[in-house]
Design an enzyme around this catalytic site. Structure first.
Site, PDB file in Angstrom:
ATOM      1  N   CYS A  95       0.838  -1.198   0.000  1.00 26.67           N
ATOM      2  CA  CYS A  95       0.000   0.000   0.000  1.00 26.67           C
ATOM      3  C   CYS A  95       0.877   1.253   0.000  1.00 26.67           C
ATOM      4  CB  CYS A  95      -0.997  -0.047   1.153  1.00 26.67           C
ATOM      5  SG  CYS A  95      -2.418   1.048   0.889  1.00 26.67           S
ATOM      6  N   HIS A 179      -3.933  -5.299   0.238  1.00 26.48           N
ATOM      7  CA  HIS A 179      -3.523  -5.842   1.533  1.00 26.48           C
ATOM      8  C   HIS A 179      -3.780  -7.342   1.596  1.00 26.48           C
ATOM      9  CE1 HIS A 179      -2.641  -2.024   3.562  1.00 26.48           C
ATOM     10  NE2 HIS A 179      -3.648  -1.531   2.851  1.00 26.48           N
ATOM     11  N   GLU A 181      -2.083  -9.275   3.246  1.00 27.93           N
ATOM     12  CA  GLU A 181      -1.666  -9.704   4.586  1.00 27.93           C
ATOM     13  C   GLU A 181      -2.789  -9.617   5.616  1.00 27.93           C
ATOM     14  OE1 GLU A 181      -1.347  -5.261   4.980  1.00 27.93           O
ATOM     15  OE2 GLU A 181      -1.263  -6.765   3.398  1.00 27.93           O
TER      16      GLU A 181
END
Length: 236
Positions: A95, A179, A181
């Protein structure tokens, strides 16, 4: 006496406390990296040699790369990051971290057409790249800025609103706007608390986003971890 092998070093740069490495920690540690972390607010951050760690991971944040007057550490970080990327040292950006990589490589970073917030699949994924594990997988998007593609990179992923979702240069440089993660990390509650306006702008709600997080988060993290494992295995 047999000497013990030296562990590889990994450094996480954290731009705000609630945007950490989350689901990517497991595959990075499994690949043999001893992880350390520094916040940009730490007194020693400006003197740190960013070319030194075997792996550098830069996470997200709500600031814009162009907000250098408000955040003087951005210009300092960009200069040191550019040297690392020029040297081809393994670097991962997520990001805001991906936007910093683009800027360090000479590309423009600027506000996008509208905020992109929510869980949805990428509309294009390079099937020859580690991102192939994310094909048709709803992953978390939470951004309002975008970037031009730097020179000499491969575009790896897109969405309709944000065509530049991921790129790589060679085997060692990987930038991810989304994202992959996030999906299991309890710090997501802090995202919802900090930025309800982003949800309102995109027609969502806090409870609606919590439901999407419960529904799609675990699978997104599984796919994200597999992607990162494959990328790490291919580092040169």
């Amino acid at each position: 006496m047999t000497s013990q092998p030296t562990r590889k070093t990994g450094l996480i740069i954290r731009h705000v406390p609630h945007e950490g490495i989350a689901g990517y920690r497991a595959p990075i540690e499994a690949a043999g990296y001893a992880l350390d972390r520094i916040d940009v607010s730490d007194a020693g951050f400006g003197a740190l040699d960013l070319t030194e760690p075997d792996l550098l991971i830069m996470m997200g944040g709500p600031m814009g790369v162009y907000e250098r007057n408000a955040h003087p550490w951005i210009a300092c970080q960009l200069r040191r990051l550019a040297r690392r990327i020029e040297a081809g040292r393994p670097t991962l950006g997520v990001c805001f971290g991906a936007q910093m990589m683009a800027a360090a490589m000479g590309a423009n970073v600027y506000p996008g057409p509208a905020k992109e917030v929510g869980f949805h699949a990428l509309s294009f994924v390079d099937p020859s790249s580690p991102l192939r594990h994310l094909a048709d997988v709803p992953v978390l998007h939470w951004h309002g800025d975008t970037f031009d593609l730097p020179a000499d990179v491969e575009l790896l992923a897109s969405t309709a609103a944000y065509p530049h979702q991921a790129f790589r240069r060679g085997n060692n440089i990987l930038a991810l706007q989304f994202h992959g993660e996030m999906g299991l990390d309890p710090r997501f509650d802090e995202w919802l608390r900090q930025w309800p306006d982003a949800l309102a702008e995109t027609g969502g709600s806090v409870e609606g986003m919590r439901e999407l997080h419960r529904r799609f988060g675990p699978h997104a993290v599984d796919a994200g971890r597999t992607m990162i494992s494959e990328w790490l295995a291919g580092l040169s």
